[in-house]
Design an enzyme around this catalytic site. Structure first.
Site, PDB file in Angstrom:
ATOM      1  N   CYS A   1      32.082 -55.982  19.335  1.00  0.00           N
ATOM      2  CA  CYS A   1      33.199 -55.696  18.935  1.00  0.00           C
ATOM      3  C   CYS A   1      34.181 -56.957  18.706  1.00  0.00           C
ATOM      4  O   CYS A   1      35.454 -57.018  18.524  1.00  0.00           O
ATOM      5  CB  CYS A   1      34.201 -54.986  20.119  1.00  0.00           C
ATOM      6  SG  CYS A   1      33.262 -53.412  20.830  1.00  0.00           S
TER       7      CYS A   1
ATOM      8  N   HIS B   1      43.268 -56.694  23.373  1.00  0.00           N
ATOM      9  CA  HIS B   1      41.989 -55.937  23.176  1.00  0.00           C
ATOM     10  C   HIS B   1      42.150 -54.524  23.528  1.00  0.00           C
ATOM     11  O   HIS B   1      41.815 -53.545  22.796  1.00  0.00           O
ATOM     12  CB  HIS B   1      40.899 -56.462  23.778  1.00  0.00           C
ATOM     13  CG  HIS B   1      39.327 -56.068  23.428  1.00  0.00           C
ATOM     14  ND1 HIS B   1      39.135 -56.028  22.179  1.00  0.00           N
ATOM     15  CD2 HIS B   1      38.734 -55.458  24.197  1.00  0.00           C
ATOM     16  CE1 HIS B   1      37.980 -55.388  22.113  1.00  0.00           C
ATOM     17  NE2 HIS B   1      37.701 -54.856  23.230  1.00  0.00           N
TER      18      HIS B   1
ATOM     19  N   HIS C   1      39.265 -47.700  18.821  1.00  0.00           N
ATOM     20  CA  HIS C   1      38.687 -48.688  18.714  1.00  0.00           C
ATOM     21  C   HIS C   1      37.623 -48.855  17.462  1.00  0.00           C
ATOM     22  O   HIS C   1      36.557 -47.990  17.523  1.00  0.00           O
ATOM     23  CB  HIS C   1      37.662 -48.857  20.313  1.00  0.00           C
ATOM     24  CG  HIS C   1      36.914 -50.230  20.361  1.00  0.00           C
ATOM     25  ND1 HIS C   1      37.093 -51.335  19.253  1.00  0.00           N
ATOM     26  CD2 HIS C   1      36.526 -50.834  21.503  1.00  0.00           C
ATOM     27  CE1 HIS C   1      36.341 -52.512  19.777  1.00  0.00           C
ATOM     28  NE2 HIS C   1      36.127 -52.325  21.159  1.00  0.00           N
TER      29      HIS C   1
END
Length: 394
Positions: free
Chosen positions: A156, A281, A316
């Site tokens: 990520c 995040h 995400h």
């Protein structure tokens, strides 16, 4: 020598192009929809890229994948400045650095399913589309670029690291221009993999809320042109760390996350109080939001910048998340796109989790003096990146 973000091509669950994305971002418009049962059998929501994706040029049909189609959609938006850079500097002085975590895995899933049933695979299928380096190879062949062209895959934080690497290539004078960013696409592997980790929410995700119970997965492509030529936004600083606390869980006190943010402030030569906005995040898993809240307080102390997580809107986007959220910062810092200097609200259901260290949530409709933005990307294995962007006055 400074590195500037000169142009941006963007496709996400919020829309195609810059105007559609910034409008949805500032209005808190969720781009999430219920997941197709063909992707995952359990209920969840996903962020699917908006609109019909362009077909690749016939000569490049062998690169066909949804991932490359998204990248192509982003590249077409900045085709003219890419061509101008190639004409000015030459193909050997232009580089490509991208981040991804899926590449063409979805096409391999379909091919394997067909083989299992004794059926032929699609005519354009190649296992090479599955390789992490494929998006960079595709873009290099599309534009006949001869400089370095490669893909970074650190889960990520992949495309955030791509921006770091782009700045390094410029600083070393290896190239004059870098096409950098990230792309990821929805596939069964990631959806079911995160479900196996018990990290997927059945409802739209709720970063930092008491009711949060997991992520939604999305897809996107964000492609920047970065160079030393003065542009609207400067990559002012970056910080990276790898705390290696656990293969998938973050360090509970956010030590690596805090180290990355502090390193970015040092690199940018800025104090914590000079950060105008923090893109968190904020995945909406219990562990991630808890550690990031603590890391922000540890890094910023008494001053807490207005902060929010855009993953409540897009899901995400995994390997594309760092570049997508850098793109949001790029848009927020420009009065052309954000004339009222508003910030994305923290969308979610229910109350904020009062057991977490309190953060500064932006108020809808309020104007903020936006000069700098920090964006966090944290990945498996404690691979942490924090980027700082600075708006450039016209």
């Amino acid at each position: 020598m400074s590195a500037y973000l000169n142009h941006l091509g963007l496709i996400s669950p919020l829309g195609i192009g810059l105007d559609g994305n910034i409008t949805a971002l500032l209005s808190g418009q969720r781009g999430l929809t219920p997941a197709d049962a063909a992707l995952i059998e359990r209920p969840t929501w996903v962020g699917q890229a908006k609109g019909e994706l362009p077909q690749l040029p016939p000569a490049l049909a062998h690169y066909h994948s949804r991932n490359n189609q998204q990248l192509y959609a982003a590249a077409l938006q900045i085709d003219a400045p890419i061509q101008a850079a190639l004409a000015q500097y030459g193909a050997a002085r232009v580089a490509i650095v991208l981040g991804t975590s899926t590449s063409g895995i979805a096409e391999s899933e379909s091919a394997l399913a067909q083989l299992e049933q004794g059926l032929p695979t699609q005519p354009n299928y190649s296992y090479q589309r599955h390789e992490m380096g494929d998006p960079a190879r595709f873009l290099a062949e599309l534009y006949q670029i001869k400089g370095p062209a490669y893909t970074i895959s650190t889960a990520c934080s992949s495309s955030a690291r791509a921006l770091i690497t782009a700045r390094r290539l410029l600083k070393m004078n290896l190239v004059d221009v870098v096409l950098c960013g990230g792309v990821d696409s929805l596939c069964r592997l990631t959806l079911n993999g995160f479900a196996a980790l018990e990290s997927v929410s059945a409802a739209p995700c709720n970063p930092f809320r008491a009711a949060r119970d997991g992520i939604n997965i999305g897809e996107a492509a964000a492609l920047f042109i970065m160079s030393h030529n003065i542009g609207p936004v400067r990559l002012a600083g970056y910080g990276a760390s790898c705390d290696a606390h656990h293969i998938s869980a973050p360090h509970p006190q956010g030590r690596g996350a805090s180290a990355a943010m502090q390193a970015a402030l040092v690199d940018a030569q800025l104090s914590p109080a000079q950060i105008s906005y923090l893109n968190l995040h904020g995945t909406a898993t219990p562990l991630n939001d808890a550690m990031e809240s603590q890391a922000v307080v540890d890094t910023f102390g008494a001053y807490l910048p207005p902060s929010s997580s855009s993953k409540a809107l897009t899901g995400h986007t995994l390997g594309a998340a760092g570049a997508l959220e850098a793109a949001f910062c790029y848009l927020l810092l420009q009065k052309q796109f954000n004339p009222m200097q508003h910030l994305p609200p923290q969308i979610g259901d229910g109350d904020f989790d009062t057991s977490l260290p309190a953060l500064h949530w932006p108020q809808a409709g309020q104007s903020y003096p936006l000069k700098t933005a920090m964006s966090n990307s944290f990945a498996f294995g404690g691979n942490n990146v924090s980027l700082i962007f600075q708006g450039v006055e016209p």
